[in-house]
Motif scaffolding. Structure first.
Motif, mmCIF file in Angstrom:
data_model
loop_
_atom_site.group_PDB
_atom_site.id
_atom_site.type_symbol
_atom_site.label_atom_id
_atom_site.label_comp_id
_atom_site.label_asym_id
_atom_site.label_seq_id
_atom_site.Cartn_x
_atom_site.Cartn_y
_atom_site.Cartn_z
ATOM 1 N N GLU B 45 11.080 13.810 -2.781
ATOM 2 C CA GLU B 45 9.851 13.060 -3.017
ATOM 3 C C GLU B 45 9.109 13.581 -4.242
ATOM 4 O O GLU B 45 8.633 12.827 -5.079
ATOM 5 N N ALA B 46 9.020 14.933 -4.298
ATOM 6 C CA ALA B 46 8.298 15.542 -5.403
ATOM 7 C C ALA B 46 8.949 15.180 -6.731
ATOM 8 O O ALA B 46 8.270 14.840 -7.707
ATOM 9 N N VAL B 47 10.275 15.218 -6.739
ATOM 10 C CA VAL B 47 10.983 14.885 -7.969
ATOM 11 C C VAL B 47 10.678 13.450 -8.356
ATOM 12 O O VAL B 47 10.399 13.144 -9.528
ATOM 13 N N THR B 48 10.708 12.556 -7.363
ATOM 14 C CA THR B 48 10.401 11.158 -7.637
ATOM 15 C C THR B 48 8.988 11.040 -8.199
ATOM 16 O O THR B 48 8.743 10.335 -9.189
ATOM 17 N N SER B 53 5.138 9.715 -12.277
ATOM 18 C CA SER B 53 3.739 9.921 -12.645
ATOM 19 C C SER B 53 3.543 9.771 -14.151
ATOM 20 O O SER B 53 4.210 10.415 -14.943
ATOM 21 N N PRO B 54 2.635 8.872 -14.551
ATOM 22 C CA PRO B 54 2.417 8.682 -15.992
ATOM 23 C C PRO B 54 1.854 9.940 -16.649
ATOM 24 O O PRO B 54 2.188 10.244 -17.801
ATOM 25 N N GLY B 240 -2.748 23.013 -5.017
ATOM 26 C CA GLY B 240 -1.872 23.206 -3.867
ATOM 27 C C GLY B 240 -0.640 22.337 -3.844
ATOM 28 O O GLY B 240 0.132 22.364 -2.885
ATOM 29 N N ASN B 241 -0.401 21.559 -4.900
ATOM 30 C CA ASN B 241 0.792 20.708 -4.960
ATOM 31 C C ASN B 241 2.006 21.510 -5.382
ATOM 32 O O ASN B 241 2.629 21.240 -6.404
ATOM 33 N N LEU B 242 2.377 22.530 -4.596
ATOM 34 C CA LEU B 242 3.472 23.417 -4.992
ATOM 35 C C LEU B 242 4.760 22.659 -5.262
ATOM 36 O O LEU B 242 5.507 22.981 -6.180
ATOM 37 N N GLU B 243 5.036 21.630 -4.449
ATOM 38 C CA GLU B 243 6.301 20.900 -4.602
ATOM 39 C C GLU B 243 6.387 20.233 -5.970
ATOM 40 O O GLU B 243 7.410 20.301 -6.646
#
Lengths: 355, 274, 274, 355
Positions: B45-48, B53-54, B240-243
């Protein structure tokens, strides 16, 4: 013709001191000297890679002292050949031609011609990395020769090669010289190599020219002790002219022994330094009568050694001597270590240094 | 130089060799387990999110063009400087040499601060910003300047080492063969030093790409404006968005590994070299 | 290798040489004017504040002991690893070599993030933190770990290069003279490689001391707890205390210059070398 | 005594192939070979610095194949001396002694003793950096000798020195050998150097021993063409034994010319390769009658050159020949380029390779 006139150069502790040297057109000249004597620096001064601190360089009477290296028309082969590793053999040889405005076809023709002369046509497509020492040497030579220089400078051209290839390359250098008649200076520290290529030579030591002349002259009539030793003469004596004999020949006294010297060696009371080549020392049976009794001594064999081409005999009687003899002559003497023998130093073979 | 230690060895020699290899094993395990942890922790998901993300796409684009521009600029300086430092002697050369090395041992953060002080607090700096209209502080242009200051020295030193390794004799021969100084440089020294210079360029690029501290100070961390990949990692971690941070980081790691392999291939397996 | 280009030169050669020196002059002016700006901008009050503030004194102390500890730890790894990589061949050596180089091209920020992920998100990391009680995240110990990860490779590479430069023949002779492998290492290779290893240690120390980005992520920027000098610079800058930040920065610059001089003196003027 | 028994070693493309060599106790032995022939690798196998892939090494009949280098009792001086730059000359020489439990005083005594023997006592306090080549060589030798090894291995000990120092060091090596009677293997690629130190030698090429024997034997009775050429013999011929003459002496045909060979050179129809040393080629005036008419040909001087110790004459008649003559003999002939001369190859001087 290339000529250095009072050429001086200094770097660090080392100095080239006012070198005067002229190499005639078409001559093959050897510049001899021990490592560190300044041979390479001298060559670099000649081709403008070092700016001489004073003095001039002439080619065919034209002063080129302030000319850039590229305009001097000198072909230079440095000691390790310095072949361009990023180019093929063909491109290395063509390198100089490409700096001129010469057509592709003409370049190709000249490269092939030079490669043919040196027998490396089959290597043209190869890279530098895989070449043997002899092949590298030929490529470097070809690279210098394509530009048809007026003078060729070779810095220790065969030093990095093994003995067999060395002989081969020396023969090649002779052949190329005969064919092109280029004025050539060949720098070397090896006497054997010098004998195999040249007739005239100079000896450099400590930045100063010791002697210039035919190789035979350097060998048999050295100007000073350094030259004599460099030419591998071990029989060097110091003495004083004590008297003249009945014929007016000077006699020197060395360690209490009288030795006849050749004519015009000096006057009474002069200190003299003289030598005799080991191959000129005549070794005879002890009991052999000799008509001319001058300089006839008895001696003892200290040590002998087969050196292939000759037998080297160390003798010790009233003074130490080294003699080189043929196998035949040595066999005839039936000598061995500790044999007592006679030695004759013929006055005309004795050379007074600096005379 | 032969590498294989093939002497006849007793058991003590074997123990000694094992000791050295033990440390190698520990260090390699340390690095490998860290990379492994990263790989295991990452999720799809994070990779996606990263790829769509622009903001992050913009940061990637910023990272790429700034680091490439920095590298080109560095090489523009490195080639003539490396050659001059390798070939010419001039008064004060030792000092110049030390100044070139300075940014390598310099704390990068200080480089950023220094730029900030220069452009915001001194009159020549303000003159450049105001009168010339070349704004650097908190501007994308500043990213390039900052990266250049911190990483150009790597390119310069590599180039200098590369030229040092080209023996003068090659140039000398080229000159007797009809080349001018410029000709011998262009036709001999430059081709022979090429690989070393390129390896230095790659190292410079890797450093420019990964730069963070000085950028934070000099150009700030404005989302979508002065945001490069390293800024993204910082911003995402701080919320906190470590992924997501990790997904971006892996992009950088991937680039670093590619750079490393290229340096090795170009340098014939010699590795990083200054 | 002779450095002075003393060939006979025409005017074109002179122009060419001048071109190279022009770039040198521009780059040196760039660096020198930045340092000059720093020096002119600094004021006495800020320096006094820096020297008296207990927080900053604490940060200085933290910076010093962590960086020194990191350097010692790095050398502990660097000496056996450098020797082993220089002398022994083993399967996968190329890979090991590349892994050792990785932290040099790695973005430092990513190193911090990787440590954070490892210790906070993976089970072996949590086991170390919880069961063994070795806490790294947001702890002073973490500073050392972070510095080690980012800078140890410099020490290892320097040591490896230093050992590479000690010809195997020296050890061989020592062995025929009665030395064991260990003896030839201790009595011959180590003394001969000493200067290179020390220079590598200084480089490592300078990098550890100036580290910032990864610390921000892994141990945070807590005033008086995980604050090192680089953190101080960041904290003071972010609240607009440019003068104080600069005073601290100059301390780091001073240290960097000392390090640089020491590397040059030890390496006989060779400068930074990996 | 040191002995290699079927010693093999491989690195990259290069292989040492089952070398068998024995050097008797107290012998000074020279291992000759062109660069890249595996001489250094062979020495390193002997002292345990390379682990032989098969075969054994013995010292005085004790198998030391699996012994560590430090326990072998072999003194080793590598090609570039490998003096420890961080230690003084004294510490270099004492290095080996300090690995044993020997008292300070004893160490100092032994160092001084060895330094005295090699004439470097005055250097003891100096560092390595400022030493000349000859001084370095002596220091390295002293370092190996203090441990009183059973065998001394010297890898190209004089290769890096200039000619004068080279002679000096060779003489020193001889003297040390006479004094200590150490079993010594001296590796060299230079023939002259070999002649100046040793009596027995082996020739190595491509990892294989070509011939082992006295130097005179290698010179005059080479086993194959490589050895002959390495010993600088240029007169090598290929032919076939076509008939036997009246006395039963075999005759070979080379390029249509009949040449008498020594007895027992082979049978009718055998392909033979044979040589004659240039100094054994007898050059005589064209019209000189000769009692023994065998192998008497006419020839023409193509080129001659004064090589110091002898004159080298290239002759071309029915086949190419090189002759070395004394100055006296050459002067007597009054020959010059293009002179017609007679050449006699005495059958007993002709050597059939491999016979």
């Amino acid at each position: 013709m290339i000529r250095a006139k009072k050429l001086s150069y200094g770097v660090g502790d080392f100095r080239l001191r006012q070198l005067d040297l002229e190499v005639a057109a078409g001559q093959y000249f050897v510049l001899l000297g021990p490592p560190g004597s300044g041979k390479t620096i001298f060559l670099e001064c000649l081709c403008g890679l070092k700016r001489a601190s004073s003095g001039q360089v002439f080619i065919d009477d034209r002063d080129i002292t302030t000319l850039e290296p590229r305009l001097r028309g000198i072909g230079y082969v440095p000691q390790d050949y310095a072949l361009f590793g990023h180019l093929s053999v063909r491109e290395n040889i063509a390198f100089g031609l490409r700096t001129r405005s010469i057509g592709q076809k003409e370049v190709a023709r000249k490269v092939t011609e030079t490669a043919d002369m040196l027998g490396i046509r089959h290597l043209l497509k190869r890279g530098i990395a895989g070449l043997s020492g002899g092949e590298k040497q030929r490529t470097a030579l070809a690279r210098a020769l394509t530009l048809e220089p007026k003078v060729l400078l070779l810095d220790e051209p065969v030093c990095a090669l093994d003995e067999c290839t060395r002989q081969e390359v020396c023969a090649l250098l002779c052949r190329v010289h005969e064919q092109l008649g280029l004025t050539t200076i060949h720098v070397s520290h090896n006497l054997q190599e010098a004998f195999s290529v040249a007739d005239r030579a100079a000896i450099l030591d400590g930045g100063t020219l010791q002697q210039v002349g035919a190789l035979g002259e350097l060998l048999r009539r050295p100007g000073n002790e350094f030259v004599a030793r460099f030419m591998r003469c071990e029989n060097i004596f110091f003495g004083e002219i004590a008297r003249k004999d009945a014929d007016g020949m000077p006699e020197a006294v060395v360690d209490g022994i009288s030795l006849c010297l050749p004519d015009s060696s000096g006057d009474l009371g002069d200190k003299v330094e003289f030598m005799i080549r080991p191959e000129d020392v005549l070794v005879v049976p002890l009991d052999r009568p000799n008509g001319d009794q001058r300089n006839h001594f008895s001696s003892r064999v200290e040590h002998w050694r087969d050196c292939g081409d000759y037998i080297r005999v160390e003798l010790n009687g009233q003074f130490k001597l080294v003699a080189h003899m043929t196998h035949a002559a040595f066999t005839e003497l039936k000598a061995d270590n500790s044999s007592e023998l006679g030695v004759i130093l013929r006055p005309e073979k004795v050379h007074v240094l600096g005379a | 130089m032969t590498k294989s230690n093939s002497a006849v060895m007793g058991w003590r020699g074997r123990v000694f060799a094992a000791g050295g290899l033990f440390f190698v094993a520990v260090f390699v395990t340390f690095i490998v387990s860290l990379i492994a942890a990263d790989i295991f922790y990452i999720d799809k998901e994070a990779v996606t999110e990263v790829l769509t993300s622009p903001f992050i796409r913009h940061a990637l684009w910023m990272s790429l063009w700034t680091s490439v521009l920095t590298t080109l600029l560095s090489l523009l300086f490195a080639i003539p400087m490396g050659y001059a430092l390798s070939r010419y002697d001039f008064p004060g050369k030792v000092l110049v040499d030390a100044i070139v090395d300075l940014p390598i041992v310099f704390p990068p953060l200080v480089a950023g601060l220094t730029l900030l002080v220069f452009f915001s607090q001194t009159s020549p700096g303000r003159w450049i910003e105001d009168s010339l209209g070349w704004e650097f502080v908190f501007q994308p242009k500043g990213i390039v300047l900052c990266q250049f200051l911190v990483s150009a020295s790597f390119a310069i030193r590599s180039a200098r080492t590369a030229f040092d390794e080209v023996d003068r004799r090659y140039e000398n021969v080229a000159m007797t063969l009809g080349c001018s100084h410029w000709g011998s440089f262009r036709r001999v020294s430059l081709p022979l030093a090429k690989n070393g210079i390129i390896a230095g360029g790659i190292l410079t690029w890797a450093r420019a790409l990964g730069l963070f501290g000085p950028l934070l100070i000099f150009v700030g961390s404005f989302r979508g404006r002065t945001e490069v990949l390293s800024t993204t990692i910082f911003l995402e971690t701080s919320v906190g968005n470590l992924e997501v941070a990790l997904a971006v980081a892996l992009l950088l790691v991937f680039v670093a590994i590619i750079a490393l392999i290229m340096i090795r291939v170009i340098g014939h397996g010699r590795g990083v070299k200054l």
